[in-house]
Motif scaffolding. Structure first.
Motif, PDB file in Angstrom:
ATOM      1  N   VAL A 286       1.024  -1.173   0.039  1.00  0.00           N
ATOM      2  CA  VAL A 286       0.002   0.015   0.028  1.00  0.00           C
ATOM      3  C   VAL A 286       0.940   1.213   0.164  1.00  0.00           C
ATOM      4  O   VAL A 286       1.720   1.388   0.830  1.00  0.00           O
ATOM      5  CB  VAL A 286      -1.042   0.076   1.180  1.00  0.00           C
ATOM      6  N   ASP A 287       0.495   1.923  -1.035  1.00  0.00           N
ATOM      7  CA  ASP A 287       1.266   3.346  -0.719  1.00  0.00           C
ATOM      8  C   ASP A 287       0.311   4.402  -1.626  1.00  0.00           C
ATOM      9  O   ASP A 287      -0.965   4.386  -1.822  1.00  0.00           O
ATOM     10  CB  ASP A 287       2.837   3.377  -1.504  1.00  0.00           C
ATOM     11  N   TYR A 288       1.059   5.686  -1.806  1.00  0.00           N
ATOM     12  CA  TYR A 288       0.324   6.715  -2.397  1.00  0.00           C
ATOM     13  C   TYR A 288      -0.537   6.374  -3.475  1.00  0.00           C
ATOM     14  O   TYR A 288      -1.500   7.061  -3.807  1.00  0.00           O
ATOM     15  CB  TYR A 288       1.149   8.031  -2.497  1.00  0.00           C
ATOM     16  N   GLN A 289       0.269   5.445  -4.276  1.00  0.00           N
ATOM     17  CA  GLN A 289      -0.255   5.535  -5.632  1.00  0.00           C
ATOM     18  C   GLN A 289      -1.364   4.056  -5.543  1.00  0.00           C
ATOM     19  O   GLN A 289      -2.102   4.008  -6.576  1.00  0.00           O
ATOM     20  CB  GLN A 289       0.900   4.977  -6.590  1.00  0.00           C
ATOM     21  N   GLY A 290      -1.535   3.796  -4.550  1.00  0.00           N
ATOM     22  CA  GLY A 290      -2.705   2.737  -4.546  1.00  0.00           C
ATOM     23  C   GLY A 290      -2.404   1.488  -3.580  1.00  0.00           C
ATOM     24  O   GLY A 290      -1.569   1.277  -2.881  1.00  0.00           O
ATOM     25  N   GLU A 291      -2.833   0.199  -4.054  1.00  0.00           N
ATOM     26  CA  GLU A 291      -2.798  -1.025  -3.453  1.00  0.00           C
ATOM     27  C   GLU A 291      -2.744  -2.255  -4.367  1.00  0.00           C
ATOM     28  O   GLU A 291      -3.418  -2.188  -5.214  1.00  0.00           O
ATOM     29  CB  GLU A 291      -3.989  -1.244  -2.384  1.00  0.00           C
ATOM     30  N   VAL A 292      -1.600  -2.777  -3.751  1.00  0.00           N
ATOM     31  CA  VAL A 292      -1.641  -4.364  -4.700  1.00  0.00           C
ATOM     32  C   VAL A 292      -1.615  -5.358  -3.715  1.00  0.00           C
ATOM     33  O   VAL A 292      -1.223  -5.254  -2.576  1.00  0.00           O
ATOM     34  CB  VAL A 292      -0.155  -4.468  -5.237  1.00  0.00           C
ATOM     35  N   ARG A 293      -2.382  -6.600  -3.935  1.00  0.00           N
ATOM     36  CA  ARG A 293      -2.547  -7.471  -3.112  1.00  0.00           C
ATOM     37  C   ARG A 293      -2.794  -8.877  -3.907  1.00  0.00           C
ATOM     38  O   ARG A 293      -2.943  -8.796  -5.145  1.00  0.00           O
ATOM     39  CB  ARG A 293      -3.750  -7.345  -2.047  1.00  0.00           C
ATOM     40  N   ASN A 294      -2.611  -9.925  -3.148  1.00  0.00           N
ATOM     41  CA  ASN A 294      -2.732 -11.317  -3.708  1.00  0.00           C
ATOM     42  C   ASN A 294      -4.235 -11.598  -4.127  1.00  0.00           C
ATOM     43  O   ASN A 294      -5.180 -11.089  -3.476  1.00  0.00           O
ATOM     44  CB  ASN A 294      -2.140 -12.388  -3.074  1.00  0.00           C
ATOM     45  N   SER A 319      -4.966   4.690  -6.788  1.00  0.00           N
ATOM     46  CA  SER A 319      -5.429   5.480  -6.165  1.00  0.00           C
ATOM     47  C   SER A 319      -5.839   6.769  -7.392  1.00  0.00           C
ATOM     48  O   SER A 319      -5.761   6.623  -8.391  1.00  0.00           O
ATOM     49  CB  SER A 319      -4.539   6.072  -5.103  1.00  0.00           C
ATOM     50  N   ALA A 320      -6.636   7.802  -6.779  1.00  0.00           N
ATOM     51  CA  ALA A 320      -7.065   8.926  -7.634  1.00  0.00           C
ATOM     52  C   ALA A 320      -5.720   9.654  -7.864  1.00  0.00           C
ATOM     53  O   ALA A 320      -5.703  10.569  -8.697  1.00  0.00           O
ATOM     54  CB  ALA A 320      -7.722   9.485  -6.847  1.00  0.00           C
ATOM     55  N   ALA A 433      -1.071   3.506 -14.763  1.00  0.00           N
ATOM     56  CA  ALA A 433      -1.143   5.145 -14.405  1.00  0.00           C
ATOM     57  C   ALA A 433      -2.577   5.525 -14.359  1.00  0.00           C
ATOM     58  O   ALA A 433      -2.706   6.818 -14.084  1.00  0.00           O
ATOM     59  CB  ALA A 433      -0.373   5.556 -15.277  1.00  0.00           C
ATOM     60  N   LYS A 434      -3.429   4.882 -14.911  1.00  0.00           N
ATOM     61  CA  LYS A 434      -4.659   5.302 -14.902  1.00  0.00           C
ATOM     62  C   LYS A 434      -5.294   5.196 -13.492  1.00  0.00           C
ATOM     63  O   LYS A 434      -5.400   4.358 -13.015  1.00  0.00           O
ATOM     64  CB  LYS A 434      -5.780   4.200 -16.102  1.00  0.00           C
ATOM     65  N   ALA A 435      -5.651   6.403 -13.055  1.00  0.00           N
ATOM     66  CA  ALA A 435      -6.318   6.655 -11.899  1.00  0.00           C
ATOM     67  C   ALA A 435      -7.448   5.932 -11.539  1.00  0.00           C
ATOM     68  O   ALA A 435      -8.323   5.703 -12.356  1.00  0.00           O
ATOM     69  CB  ALA A 435      -6.606   8.136 -11.695  1.00  0.00           C
ATOM     70  N   SER A 436      -7.596   5.452 -10.193  1.00  0.00           N
ATOM     71  CA  SER A 436      -8.831   4.556  -9.754  1.00  0.00           C
ATOM     72  C   SER A 436      -9.410   3.497 -10.639  1.00  0.00           C
ATOM     73  O   SER A 436     -10.561   3.644 -11.044  1.00  0.00           O
ATOM     74  CB  SER A 436     -10.082   5.800  -9.400  1.00  0.00           C
ATOM     75  N   THR A 437      -8.373   2.738 -10.873  1.00  0.00           N
ATOM     76  CA  THR A 437      -8.628   1.626 -11.825  1.00  0.00           C
ATOM     77  C   THR A 437      -8.211   0.389 -11.202  1.00  0.00           C
ATOM     78  O   THR A 437      -7.051   0.168 -10.684  1.00  0.00           O
ATOM     79  CB  THR A 437      -7.904   1.904 -13.161  1.00  0.00           C
ATOM     80  N   THR A 438      -8.720  -0.771 -11.581  1.00  0.00           N
ATOM     81  CA  THR A 438      -8.158  -1.941 -10.787  1.00  0.00           C
ATOM     82  C   THR A 438      -8.085  -2.883 -11.988  1.00  0.00           C
ATOM     83  O   THR A 438      -8.791  -2.931 -13.181  1.00  0.00           O
ATOM     84  CB  THR A 438      -9.548  -2.730 -10.336  1.00  0.00           C
ATOM     85  N   LEU A 439      -6.893  -3.505 -11.736  1.00  0.00           N
ATOM     86  CA  LEU A 439      -6.531  -4.793 -12.899  1.00  0.00           C
ATOM     87  C   LEU A 439      -5.926  -5.784 -12.122  1.00  0.00           C
ATOM     88  O   LEU A 439      -5.450  -5.871 -11.150  1.00  0.00           O
ATOM     89  CB  LEU A 439      -5.550  -4.248 -13.848  1.00  0.00           C
TER      90      LEU A 439
ATOM     91  N   ARG B  31     -11.313  13.967   1.936  1.00  0.00           N
ATOM     92  CA  ARG B  31     -10.317  12.787   1.985  1.00  0.00           C
ATOM     93  C   ARG B  31     -10.856  11.572   1.636  1.00  0.00           C
ATOM     94  O   ARG B  31     -11.998  11.291   2.128  1.00  0.00           O
ATOM     95  CB  ARG B  31      -9.554  12.865   3.191  1.00  0.00           C
ATOM     96  N   VAL B  32     -10.335  10.740   0.992  1.00  0.00           N
ATOM     97  CA  VAL B  32     -11.021   9.345   0.611  1.00  0.00           C
ATOM     98  C   VAL B  32     -10.129   8.291   1.463  1.00  0.00           C
ATOM     99  O   VAL B  32      -8.754   8.203   1.263  1.00  0.00           O
ATOM    100  CB  VAL B  32     -11.134   8.938  -0.580  1.00  0.00           C
ATOM    101  N   GLU B  33     -10.497   7.564   2.125  1.00  0.00           N
ATOM    102  CA  GLU B  33      -9.703   6.383   2.818  1.00  0.00           C
ATOM    103  C   GLU B  33     -10.169   5.091   2.800  1.00  0.00           C
ATOM    104  O   GLU B  33     -11.525   4.746   2.645  1.00  0.00           O
ATOM    105  CB  GLU B  33      -9.835   6.868   4.308  1.00  0.00           C
ATOM    106  N   PHE B  34      -9.446   4.072   2.248  1.00  0.00           N
ATOM    107  CA  PHE B  34     -10.074   2.652   2.103  1.00  0.00           C
ATOM    108  C   PHE B  34      -9.468   1.827   3.366  1.00  0.00           C
ATOM    109  O   PHE B  34      -8.131   2.216   3.853  1.00  0.00           O
ATOM    110  CB  PHE B  34      -9.230   2.093   0.798  1.00  0.00           C
TER     111      PHE B  34
END
Lengths: 484, 115
Positions: A286-294, A319-320, A433-439, B31-34
């Motif tokens: 988890v960081d400012y750019q988003g989240e990665v998980r299995n 993330s946004a 790079a696409k914001a608020s996107t899940t792949l 703010r948005v928090e997950f």
């Protein structure tokens, strides 16, 4: 440099501490008497109740560490270690200098609200190393007390490291937390095994940088409603990594909103509350750019497989805040390459829910030894050439995925070609790079690889074909306890 | 500052039966928090969602009120650091220490003085 004996039951600080009979009474006095490179033997019966604030300063330096060892006072010097010595203060216990401690329980009995009740390293804001083995640290009862692992520099960046092996950290209120500062390594031991369980276990400090490596620890009392790291503290910066740890059920990895690119990154590698033989080897970043998980449901047919749970992928949710120049980067997927002088294709299969990704929105990044004569890698990518280039859709794919929960699966292939000039690792990852996107990305990038194992860095190794020998096993397998 | 909206944005059963849950909480300042976690199969995730709100709000309130971490310096320690940094003689250092004591400086203020 001296050998000094410490025993509160009959010791006196006016004595020279040279024998059990002439033992000192307080740890502070014994540290002074032992000096640089000295050793303090602490009796198993030592039970020290200090004043308001106990200041424990070693006169040792980086190469002349003072040793403080709890041992059985039946022999002089002790021939067996012990773990029953106690040291307490009514306000705070603060450590400075370079010292190693074994077998001592440190306790603050303060009820003060927001006190920093312990500073375990470099309280004098100078260079320091505090090493603890089989010790415990117990905060008082104040609602938001903190145990700081180090103090950090008041105005300069001093070298400070906190090391704990097989130690326990106990709390007196749910609003309490540990403050990671400087470099921190925690191997084994437990967090909140008794007493209150903090809502957020680690709460970084403002204006302080930290690195935190927690391995083989029992964090299982942190369960539902709890989190490991608060990432929202203003002006905090650092990297927290948990490897091979036991967690409580439903615990959240982070709490709070990331403050920026330089804020706190948290990585969880093979830490879980469940058996990996059924749950898989858990991964979270988890960081400012988003989240990665299995992910063990949405996965490619014939894709990544750790010979345990029937396949997996990596779920990436940006993330946004992601941009062309600031993407969410997935973990590395890698394989050992023996081919030199000719092209090697590298591809990562991905799937989204009704999002067709252009090459300025998601791409593969491949690192390979493409320069001869040096271990000198270059990065090759299928990204759009630059931020102003006209984007094109990434290649569509006909691979089969389990797409449970996806309304309109869109399958694509991110690929490029490298020409290695040296044998070595080829490492590839997805940049989103696409914001608020899940792949969802498949870590199997080498088609003839038999298994894909997560290593202790969170990378996924594409292992050679399985055999009856060791060739098919993990190169760096999960489940190992490694002391940094 | 309160949370104004909380919803579950992801709920997917994993291979071992647990559910991968992702909650999104929106604060009134935008703010948005997950909150992500793995829930047991029979968990009422809406209860968890509701319970998170006061927890997150309490965290924010506590964080806002916390002082920055400070070491607890005694006047003696402060004087020792001061001496090392300034190379002043013992008399000057004693004056410094006396000044700290007479001014009843807080430990944080002492930290700032010697930094």
């Amino acid at each position: 440099m001296a050998t000094t004996y410490l025993r509160s039951t009959d010791g006196l600080d006016v004595d020279d501490g040279s024998t059990w009979a002439l033992a000192d009474a307080t740890l502070a006095a014994a540290l002074t008497a032992a000096g640089a490179s000295g050793r303090v033997y602490v009796s198993q019966a030592h039970a020290e109740t200090g004043g308001a604030t106990l200041t424990l300063t070693s006169s040792g330096a980086a190469g002349t560490v003072t040793e403080v060892i709890c041992g059985n006072d039946a022999a002089e010097p002790p021939t067996a270690v012990a773990t029953t010595a106690t040291v307490s203060a009514s306000t705070a216990i603060n450590f400075s200098g370079f010292a190693h401690y074994y077998g001592i329980s440190f306790t603050s009995t303060s009820a003060s609200g927001s006190l920093t009740t312990m500073v375990l390293c470099s309280n004098n804001a100078a260079s320091g190393w505090s090493s603890f083995d089989t010790c415990s640290f117990t905060a008082g009862s104040g609602a938001t007390q903190r145990i700081a692992l180090a103090f950090g520099g008041a105005s300069t960046a001093d070298d400070q490291r906190f090391t704990a092996v097989n130690c326990s950290f106990k709390f007196g209120a749910v609003g309490q937390a540990l403050i990671p500062v400087g470099h921190n390594t925690i191997v084994g031991g437990s967090f909140a095994p008794t007493g209150s369980v903090p809502t957020a276990l680690f709460s970084p400090a403002a204006d302080r940088f930290f690195s935190l490596d927690v391995r083989g620890a029992d964090i299982s009392t942190l369960g539902s409603g709890k989190s490991l790291v608060d990432v929202s503290v203003a002006s905090s910066s650092g990297y927290a990594r948990f490897v091979d740890c036991k967690l409580g059920a439903s615990v959240s990895v982070t709490t709070g909103t990331h403050i920026g690119q330089g804020g706190v990154t948290v990585e969880l590698i093979n830490c879980d509350s469940s058996d990996p033989s059924t749950a898989g080897y858990r991964y979270v970043k988890v960081d400012y750019q988003g989240e990665v998980r299995n992910e063990t449901t949405i996965k490619r047919t014939g894709g990544a497989n750790d010979n345990n749970t029937g396949g997996f992928s990596r779920r990436m949710e940006s993330s946004a805040n992601t941009r062309f120049f600031n993407p969410l980067c997935g973990p590395w997927f890698k394989f050992w390459n023996e081919t030199t002088g000719s092209a090697v294709d590298v591809a990562i299969e991905v799937v989204t829910d009704n999002v067709t990704l252009d090459d300025d929105e998601a791409w593969i990044e491949v690192e390979a030894l493409t320069n001869s004569g040096y271990p000198y890698a270059s990065i090759t990518t299928d990204r759009a050439a630059d931020i102003l280039a006209t984007p094109a859709a990434q290649t569509s794919s006909s691979e089969t995925w389990t797409t449970t929960g996806l309304t309109t699966p869109v399958k694509q292939k991110l690929s490029t070609q490298v020409t290695p000039q040296e044998k070595g690792w080829i490492r590839a990852r997805v940049c989103l790079a696409k914001a608020s996107t899940t792949l969802y990305a498949c870590p199997k990038i080498k088609s003839d690889s038999a298994y894909q194992w997560m290593d202790e860095t969170g990378a996924v190794v594409n292992s050679p074909a399985a055999s009856s020998g060791s060739g098919g096993g993990p190169l760096i397998g999960p489940g190992r306890l490694v002391r940094a | 500052m309160p949370i104004t909206q909380s919803i579950i944005v992801h709920d997917l059963v994993q291979a071992d039966g647990r559910r991968a849950i992702r909650e999104r909480h929106v604060w009134d300042d935008g703010r948005v928090e997950f909150v992500s976690y793995l829930a047991a199969e029979d968990t009422d995730v809406n209860v968890h969602l509701a319970e998170q709100v006061p927890i997150l709000e309490a965290r924010d309130a506590a964080t806002a009120s916390l002082p920055r971490p400070e070491a607890v310096f005694t006047a003696d320690e402060a004087a020792a650091v001061f001496a090392a940094q300034t190379k002043l003689d013992a008399v000057e250092v004693e004056k410094f220490k006396a000044a700290l004591v007479s001014a009843k400086k807080t430990t944080k203020e002492i930290s700032e003085v010697i930094s």
